[in-house]
Design an enzyme around this catalytic site. Structure first.
Site, PDB file in Angstrom:
ATOM      1  N   LYS A   1       0.843  -1.186   0.062  1.00 43.32           N
ATOM      2  CA  LYS A   1       0.091   0.007   0.051  1.00 43.32           C
ATOM      3  C   LYS A   1       0.871   1.101   0.023  1.00 43.32           C
ATOM      4  O   LYS A   1       0.668   2.160  -0.758  1.00 43.32           O
ATOM      5  CB  LYS A   1      -0.903   0.108   1.148  1.00 43.32           C
TER       6      LYS A   1
ATOM      7  N   GLN B   1      -4.982  -2.950   9.808  1.00 44.71           N
ATOM      8  CA  GLN B   1      -4.487  -4.145   9.163  1.00 44.71           C
ATOM      9  C   GLN B   1      -5.116  -5.489  10.182  1.00 44.71           C
ATOM     10  O   GLN B   1      -4.486  -5.081  11.345  1.00 44.71           O
ATOM     11  CB  GLN B   1      -2.974  -4.263   8.774  1.00 44.71           C
TER      12      GLN B   1
ATOM     13  N   ASP C   1     -11.239   0.498   4.197  1.00 41.70           N
ATOM     14  CA  ASP C   1     -11.514  -0.840   3.909  1.00 41.70           C
ATOM     15  C   ASP C   1     -13.082  -0.978   4.042  1.00 41.70           C
ATOM     16  O   ASP C   1     -13.218  -2.210   3.746  1.00 41.70           O
ATOM     17  CB  ASP C   1     -10.808  -1.526   5.143  1.00 41.70           C
TER      18      ASP C   1
END
Length: 369
Positions: free
Chosen positions: A53, A97, A120
């Site tokens: 990313k 994450q 997300d």
């Protein structure tokens, strides 16, 4: 569906080129996008994903905000970093994450995020909007899978899709995206506990592997011509990072395309399978087999089977029990012949407590009563 290899790197390069121009246009207006990441622990799959990313951000001109915590970080320490990114104006979006280390309440962390900065799409509010088909940030990896399929011309509408995995990042939201009216796919969700995973995979036009189990999808499980997307990440026994799909799946798909177009002449059951379902169903009464195009023989509504007629045939008057004495259907009461055009008089209502009313409308009255 034609067997094909979906080149994710080429698709990513096209998307990055488009994003570079869009980010430059935003910077001219005084807006600089910034993507933040929160990484807790040293999970190899998570480290590789987060590193990718930030590498992508550098290529397209997006500011990169990186926060890393050790695996021993407490719930309060992680929540403090979440609050920091919520209040940071330079961070226009960020991800936490997953998975987080054991003992950390992931749902509590996700609920603490600013829904507008949830890159997300995993905040409960955004997932609820996805269920309701309302505009909201979409889960990035499932949305990227659909983009990859569309850019390669893979037909999604009406396709049989098998999603292997039930994680919150891919496995849960992936069926929600695929079953929207814009995609209109038929989705079966499987996981490592599915009883017969191979049977589901062999019917699938599209397979999305996201279980995090090394080489779970084997070559013999894949339907010839299917599109297979591997988004699972795990570490093999040798310490290498591998996916959920065995490398031999692509080769089997290329070989299987030719086999699916022709049948072996020495296969005695091929002709029957070609007609469908083993050559037709067998009639339970006659024992003859019928081919599928021929409609099944149906009995008309007014006819009854011979066995039913025998069981319903009235027995002699001496051996059958009649209704109670004094009722209108009593065996001793003679019945006057009725004219063909005359209608029987209506039966007056019986007063309460006078016993049951026995019907007298057909010669089967005693059998029915």
């Amino acid at each position: 569906m034609t067997a094909q290899i979906l080149d994710g790197k080429a698709t990513a390069a096209e998307i990055k080129s488009d994003l570079t121009a869009r980010v430059a246009a935003l910077k001219e207006k005084g807006v600089t996008p910034g993507l933040g990441t929160i990484l807790v622990g040293d999970d190899p799959g998570s480290q590789k994903y987060v590193a990718g990313k930030h590498r992508d951000c550098a290529q397209v001109g997006i500011a990169s905000i990186q926060r890393e915590l050790p695996g021993t970080a407490t719930q309060e320490e992680i929540e403090a970093v979440v609050r920091e990114l919520n209040e940071d104006p330079a961070c226009t979006g960020y991800i936490v994450q997953l998975p987080l280390p054991k003992g950390i309440d992931e749902n509590r962390i996700l609920e603490l995020m600013d829904p507008e900065k949830d890159a997300d799409g995993l905040h409960p509010m955004n997932l609820g909007r996805l269920v309701l088909n309302e505009p909201a940030p979409l889960p990035c990896t499932p949305n990227g899978i659909i983009t990859l399929l569309r850019r390669h011309g893979v037909e999604i509408k009406g396709a049989e899709v098998v999603v292997v995995g039930r994680g919150v990042t891919i496995g849960r939201p992936m069926p929600l995206l695929l079953t929207r009216r814009s995609e209109n796919a038929t989705v079966t969700q499987c996981h490592t506990g599915t009883r017969d995973l191979s049977a589901h995979l062999k019917r699938a036009d599209i397979v999305v592997a996201a279980a995090g189990s090394a080489h779970l999808i084997r070559p013999e499980d894949v339907k010839p011509g299917a599109a297979v997307l591997d988004v699972g990440v795990s570490r093999s026994a040798e310490g290498k990072i591998v996916g959920d799909v065995h490398p031999g799946v692509a080769e089997v798909a290329r070989l299987g395309r030719a086999q699916s177009r022709r049948r072996r002449p020495d296969d005695p059951g091929a002709a029957a399978r070609q007609r469908g379902r083993g050559g037709g169903a067998q009639c339970r009464l006659s024992g003859r087999r019928r081919t599928p195009p021929r409609p099944p023989r149906r009995r008309s509504p007014g006819r009854t089977s011979p066995s039913a007629t025998r069981s319903a045939r009235p027995t002699p008057r001496a051996s059958r029990a009649g209704p109670p004495a004094g009722s209108r259907c009593s065996p001793g009461t003679p019945r006057a012949p009725r004219a063909a055009a005359a209608r029987p008089p209506a039966t007056p209502p019986r007063p309460p407590g006078s016993g049951p009313s026995w019907p007298c409308c057909s010669p089967w009255a005693w059998v029915c009563c």
